[in-house]
Scaffold this motif. Structure first.
Motif, PDB file in Angstrom:
ATOM      1  N   VAL A   2       0.829  -1.207   0.000  1.00 59.80           N
ATOM      2  CA  VAL A   2       0.000   0.000   0.000  1.00 59.80           C
ATOM      3  C   VAL A   2       0.866   1.261   0.000  1.00 59.80           C
ATOM      4  CG1 VAL A   2      -1.596   1.344   1.431  1.00 59.80           C
ATOM      5  CG2 VAL A   2      -1.990  -1.097   1.062  1.00 59.80           C
ATOM      6  N   GLN A   3       1.930   1.223   0.798  1.00 64.97           N
ATOM      7  CA  GLN A   3       2.783   2.416   0.914  1.00 64.97           C
ATOM      8  C   GLN A   3       3.426   2.772  -0.430  1.00 64.97           C
ATOM      9  OE1 GLN A   3       5.456   2.196   4.232  1.00 64.97           O
ATOM     10  NE2 GLN A   3       6.483   4.106   3.724  1.00 64.97           N
ATOM     11  N   VAL A   4       3.817   1.750  -1.176  1.00 64.16           N
ATOM     12  CA  VAL A   4       4.409   2.004  -2.492  1.00 64.16           C
ATOM     13  C   VAL A   4       3.349   2.576  -3.430  1.00 64.16           C
ATOM     14  CG1 VAL A   4       5.384   0.895  -4.544  1.00 64.16           C
ATOM     15  CG2 VAL A   4       6.184   0.225  -2.273  1.00 64.16           C
ATOM     16  N   ARG A   5       2.224   1.895  -3.475  1.00 65.26           N
ATOM     17  CA  ARG A   5       1.151   2.343  -4.365  1.00 65.26           C
ATOM     18  C   ARG A   5       0.728   3.787  -4.062  1.00 65.26           C
ATOM     19  NH1 ARG A   5      -4.369  -0.115  -2.991  1.00 65.26           N
ATOM     20  NH2 ARG A   5      -4.225   1.516  -1.432  1.00 65.26           N
ATOM     21  N   TYR A  32      -1.900   0.192   6.565  1.00 69.89           N
ATOM     22  CA  TYR A  32      -1.968   1.650   6.591  1.00 69.89           C
ATOM     23  C   TYR A  32      -0.882   2.306   5.737  1.00 69.89           C
ATOM     24  CZ  TYR A  32      -5.512   1.299  10.163  1.00 69.89           C
ATOM     25  OH  TYR A  32      -6.661   1.018  10.813  1.00 69.89           O
ATOM     26  N   GLY A  33       0.052   1.489   5.265  1.00 70.11           N
ATOM     27  CA  GLY A  33       1.096   2.053   4.404  1.00 70.11           C
ATOM     28  C   GLY A  33       2.035   2.968   5.160  1.00 70.11           C
ATOM     29  N   LYS A  34       2.358   2.561   6.391  1.00 68.92           N
ATOM     30  CA  LYS A  34       3.259   3.371   7.223  1.00 68.92           C
ATOM     31  C   LYS A  34       4.412   2.471   7.703  1.00 68.92           C
ATOM     32  CE  LYS A  34       0.909   7.330   7.915  1.00 68.92           C
ATOM     33  NZ  LYS A  34      -0.324   7.077   7.273  1.00 68.92           N
ATOM     34  N   ASP A  35       5.620   2.964   7.586  1.00 69.68           N
ATOM     35  CA  ASP A  35       6.777   2.229   8.103  1.00 69.68           C
ATOM     36  C   ASP A  35       6.819   0.780   7.631  1.00 69.68           C
ATOM     37  OD1 ASP A  35       7.320   4.535   9.655  1.00 69.68           O
ATOM     38  OD2 ASP A  35       5.878   3.837  11.156  1.00 69.68           O
ATOM     39  N   ASP A  36       6.432   0.553   6.404  1.00 70.52           N
ATOM     40  CA  ASP A  36       6.471  -0.795   5.851  1.00 70.52           C
ATOM     41  C   ASP A  36       7.877  -1.024   5.281  1.00 70.52           C
ATOM     42  OD1 ASP A  36       6.370  -3.002   4.197  1.00 70.52           O
ATOM     43  OD2 ASP A  36       4.366  -2.571   3.441  1.00 70.52           O
ATOM     44  N   PRO A  37       8.637  -1.957   5.887  1.00 70.71           N
ATOM     45  CA  PRO A  37      10.032  -2.123   5.442  1.00 70.71           C
ATOM     46  C   PRO A  37      10.152  -2.550   3.980  1.00 70.71           C
ATOM     47  CG  PRO A  37       9.406  -3.876   6.978  1.00 70.71           C
ATOM     48  CD  PRO A  37       8.286  -2.872   6.980  1.00 70.71           C
ATOM     49  N   VAL A  38       9.192  -3.352   3.513  1.00 71.62           N
ATOM     50  CA  VAL A  38       9.244  -3.789   2.111  1.00 71.62           C
ATOM     51  C   VAL A  38       9.058  -2.586   1.192  1.00 71.62           C
ATOM     52  CG1 VAL A  38       8.191  -5.262   0.370  1.00 71.62           C
ATOM     53  CG2 VAL A  38       8.318  -6.044   2.735  1.00 71.62           C
ATOM     54  N   ALA A  39       8.090  -1.747   1.552  1.00 71.62           N
ATOM     55  CA  ALA A  39       7.824  -0.558   0.746  1.00 71.62           C
ATOM     56  C   ALA A  39       9.033   0.362   0.735  1.00 71.62           C
ATOM     57  CB  ALA A  39       6.606   0.180   1.293  1.00 71.62           C
ATOM     58  N   LYS A  40       9.647   0.497   1.907  1.00 70.97           N
ATOM     59  CA  LYS A  40      10.792   1.394   2.016  1.00 70.97           C
ATOM     60  C   LYS A  40      11.894   0.960   1.053  1.00 70.97           C
ATOM     61  CE  LYS A  40      13.566   3.010   5.683  1.00 70.97           C
ATOM     62  NZ  LYS A  40      13.923   2.654   7.059  1.00 70.97           N
ATOM     63  N   ARG A  41      12.142  -0.342   1.038  1.00 66.06           N
ATOM     64  CA  ARG A  41      13.165  -0.855   0.128  1.00 66.06           C
ATOM     65  C   ARG A  41      12.829  -0.580  -1.319  1.00 66.06           C
ATOM     66  NH1 ARG A  41      16.278  -6.437   1.289  1.00 66.06           N
ATOM     67  NH2 ARG A  41      17.173  -5.796   3.263  1.00 66.06           N
ATOM     68  N   MET A  42      11.591  -0.868  -1.684  1.00 65.79           N
ATOM     69  CA  MET A  42      11.193  -0.691  -3.085  1.00 65.79           C
ATOM     70  C   MET A  42      11.304   0.768  -3.492  1.00 65.79           C
ATOM     71  SD  MET A  42       7.907  -3.169  -3.533  1.00 65.79           S
ATOM     72  CE  MET A  42       8.051  -3.325  -5.313  1.00 65.79           C
ATOM     73  N   LEU A  43      10.867   1.651  -2.615  1.00 67.94           N
ATOM     74  CA  LEU A  43      10.888   3.077  -2.955  1.00 67.94           C
ATOM     75  C   LEU A  43      12.323   3.593  -3.035  1.00 67.94           C
ATOM     76  CD1 LEU A  43       7.824   4.253  -0.844  1.00 67.94           C
ATOM     77  CD2 LEU A  43       7.969   4.155  -3.334  1.00 67.94           C
ATOM     78  N   ASN A  44      13.179   3.098  -2.155  1.00 75.32           N
ATOM     79  CA  ASN A  44      14.596   3.466  -2.225  1.00 75.32           C
ATOM     80  C   ASN A  44      15.188   3.074  -3.566  1.00 75.32           C
ATOM     81  OD1 ASN A  44      15.033   4.742   0.131  1.00 75.32           O
ATOM     82  ND2 ASN A  44      15.764   2.956   1.248  1.00 75.32           N
ATOM     83  N   ARG A  45      14.845   1.868  -3.968  1.00 70.78           N
ATOM     84  CA  ARG A  45      15.386   1.336  -5.219  1.00 70.78           C
ATOM     85  C   ARG A  45      14.956   2.216  -6.388  1.00 70.78           C
ATOM     86  NH1 ARG A  45      13.192  -4.139  -5.798  1.00 70.78           N
ATOM     87  NH2 ARG A  45      13.781  -4.492  -3.641  1.00 70.78           N
ATOM     88  N   THR A  46      13.680   2.587  -6.436  1.00 72.05           N
ATOM     89  CA  THR A  46      13.214   3.418  -7.554  1.00 72.05           C
ATOM     90  C   THR A  46      13.821   4.799  -7.493  1.00 72.05           C
ATOM     91  OG1 THR A  46      11.162   3.057  -6.389  1.00 72.05           O
ATOM     92  CG2 THR A  46      11.045   3.045  -8.774  1.00 72.05           C
ATOM     93  N   ASP A  47      14.004   5.301  -6.285  1.00 73.61           N
ATOM     94  CA  ASP A  47      14.643   6.605  -6.151  1.00 73.61           C
ATOM     95  C   ASP A  47      16.009   6.597  -6.812  1.00 73.61           C
ATOM     96  OD1 ASP A  47      12.894   8.248  -5.012  1.00 73.61           O
ATOM     97  OD2 ASP A  47      14.126   8.708  -3.241  1.00 73.61           O
ATOM     98  N   LYS A  48      16.742   5.512  -6.533  1.00 76.58           N
ATOM     99  CA  LYS A  48      18.081   5.414  -7.104  1.00 76.58           C
ATOM    100  C   LYS A  48      18.003   5.285  -8.611  1.00 76.58           C
ATOM    101  CE  LYS A  48      20.764   3.599  -3.333  1.00 76.58           C
ATOM    102  NZ  LYS A  48      20.457   2.345  -2.677  1.00 76.58           N
ATOM    103  N   ALA A  49      16.997   4.511  -9.072  1.00 80.34           N
ATOM    104  CA  ALA A  49      16.886   4.288 -10.506  1.00 80.34           C
ATOM    105  C   ALA A  49      16.515   5.560 -11.247  1.00 80.34           C
ATOM    106  CB  ALA A  49      15.854   3.198 -10.784  1.00 80.34           C
ATOM    107  N   SER A  50      15.839   6.483 -10.568  1.00 80.49           N
ATOM    108  CA  SER A  50      15.415   7.682 -11.271  1.00 80.49           C
ATOM    109  C   SER A  50      16.471   8.780 -11.184  1.00 80.49           C
ATOM    110  CB  SER A  50      14.083   8.181 -10.727  1.00 80.49           C
ATOM    111  OG  SER A  50      14.236   8.532  -9.384  1.00 80.49           O
ATOM    112  N   LYS A  51      17.574   8.491 -10.500  1.00 80.74           N
ATOM    113  CA  LYS A  51      18.667   9.455 -10.412  1.00 80.74           C
ATOM    114  C   LYS A  51      19.977   8.756 -10.766  1.00 80.74           C
ATOM    115  CE  LYS A  51      18.237  13.621  -7.817  1.00 80.74           C
ATOM    116  NZ  LYS A  51      17.202  14.033  -8.679  1.00 80.74           N
TER     117      LYS A  51
END
Ligand SMILES: [Zn+2]
Ligand SMILES: [Zn+2]
Ligand SMILES: [Zn+2]
Length: 357
Positions: free
Chosen positions: A85-88, A189-208
């Motif tokens: 949910v947090q990623v979405r 609730y999409g808060k402090d989800d470790p899986v989401a955090k990882r995925m979002l970090n990865r995309t952040d890196k990919a977009s920069k």
């Protein structure tokens, strides 16, 4: 709905992965079997086995809670994309308007209960298409049945399992990391989800694209060039970020070098163009050029302080890797005062013809 709003249902809301490969899977159904792990109201529990060698699964959250977030009743991942949910929500930029205090939450769930019908509060159609594209890119193309495997055997971990091959649990040593500590509420609730955090970090890196440490690198390497794109097209685009010293298009290899006068200009160009470069309808890729190779012997120190590699015999055919290792290209004939001795084509380690092709 009966019994003061308890939930009674005939079929669970499940993602493809949790359901398993067989759509005719047998399920047991237990009315008001347990309390929903989110809203706490009793709801109908479904249990089934999603495939041979897999663990039994059951629904964990009620249908109303699942519909509110459009998630699977079992894994609590988004039904459309299978993402946390947090990623979405961060990609779609939707806000969670569910109250977090127990009393308010119950009131909220009860108030949407009748209105939801078969709909969800999440409306993907309203999101812009680039957000949906990104979700699609991040999601798995196929159901991920591995997620239905048995849990790891806790006796095996302690070295005490005597069941061997008969043991229905997985005999593996668990990997202890931030992903080992997930809870269903954070995921929902999409808060402090470790899986989401990882995925979002990865995309952040990919977009920069990170800038190379060697600050003498001021050249960009562009791929995806074709006959319709010439030096002028590139110049028209890239001069906006700062003084362009030279541009060399190598049609044969469908690539080009853009050499900036300053590092700051090159960084700005990379920042604005990485994963976001479209010239004449063609999608081009931007990468940093590499530092010119610096041999320990034979290199010439020129008066402007740049190291000129010793000329080497020209190679037959140029691979992408060689292109990336090429020194910044020379300016076009007749270029002005920004001509450096180090850019003299005669002194470069690669064939001149390559550069002028
Ligand atoms: Zn619920
Ligand atoms: Zn699921
Ligand atoms: Zn075991």
């Amino acid at each position: 709905m009966s019994r003061q709003g308890w939930e009674d249902s005939d079929f669970p809301i499940l993602c493809e992965t949790c359901l398993g490969p067989n759509p005719y899977v047998r399920m047991t159904r237990q009315g008001y079997g347990k309390e929903c792990k989110i809203c706490g109201r009793p709801f109908t529990i479904f249990k089934w086995n999603p495939g041979q060698g897999m663990r039994n699964k059951k629904t964990e959250v009620c249908q109303t809670c699942a519909k509110v977030k459009n998630v699977c009743q079992t894994c609590v991942l988004d039904l459309e994309y299978g993402l946390p949910v947090q990623v979405r929500d961060s990609v779609l930029q939707v806000q969670d308007d569910i109250p977090h205090s127990d009393v308010n939450r119950e009131f909220f769930i009860a108030s949407v209960e009748g209105k939801l019908g078969n709909d969800s509060l999440i409306n993907y159609a309203k999101a812009d298409s680039s957000a949906r594209d990104q979700l699609k890119k991040m999601s798995r193309p196929e159901p991920y049945y591995k997620r239905n495997r048995p849990h790891i055997c806790s006796f095996y971990v302690k070295g005490e399992c005597k069941r061997g091959d008969e043991c229905p649990f997985r005999h593996e040593v668990p990997v202890e990391n931030d992903l080992s500590h997930q809870n269903i509420r954070d995921r929902y609730y999409g808060k402090d989800d470790p899986v989401a955090k990882r995925m979002l970090n990865r995309t952040d890196k990919a977009s920069k694209l990170s800038n190379p440490e060697d600050t003498s690198i001021t050249s960009l390497f562009i791929t995806g060039i074709d006959e319709e794109i010439n030096e002028q097209d590139l110049r028209d685009y890239f001069y906006a970020f700062g003084e362009v010293k030279s541009i060399v298009v190598i049609q044969k290899s469908k690539c080009a070098f853009v050499n900036y006068a300053t590092r700051a200009a090159a960084e700005l160009a990379v920042d604005k163009s990485y994963n976001n470069l479209n010239i004449k309808g063609k999608v081009l890729r931007v990468q940093w050029g590499k530092a010119r190779p610096q041999g320990p012997k034979g290199d010439v120190q020129t008066e402007v302080g740049t190291v000129v590699p010793t000329p080497q015999p020209a190679k037959q055919g140029t691979t992408l890797d060689q292109l990336l290792n090429m020194p910044p290209a020379p300016p076009p004939p007749g270029a002005g005062p920004s001509f450096y001795p180090s850019q003299d084509p005669n002194m470069l380690g690669t064939s001149n013809r390559e550069f002028r092709a």
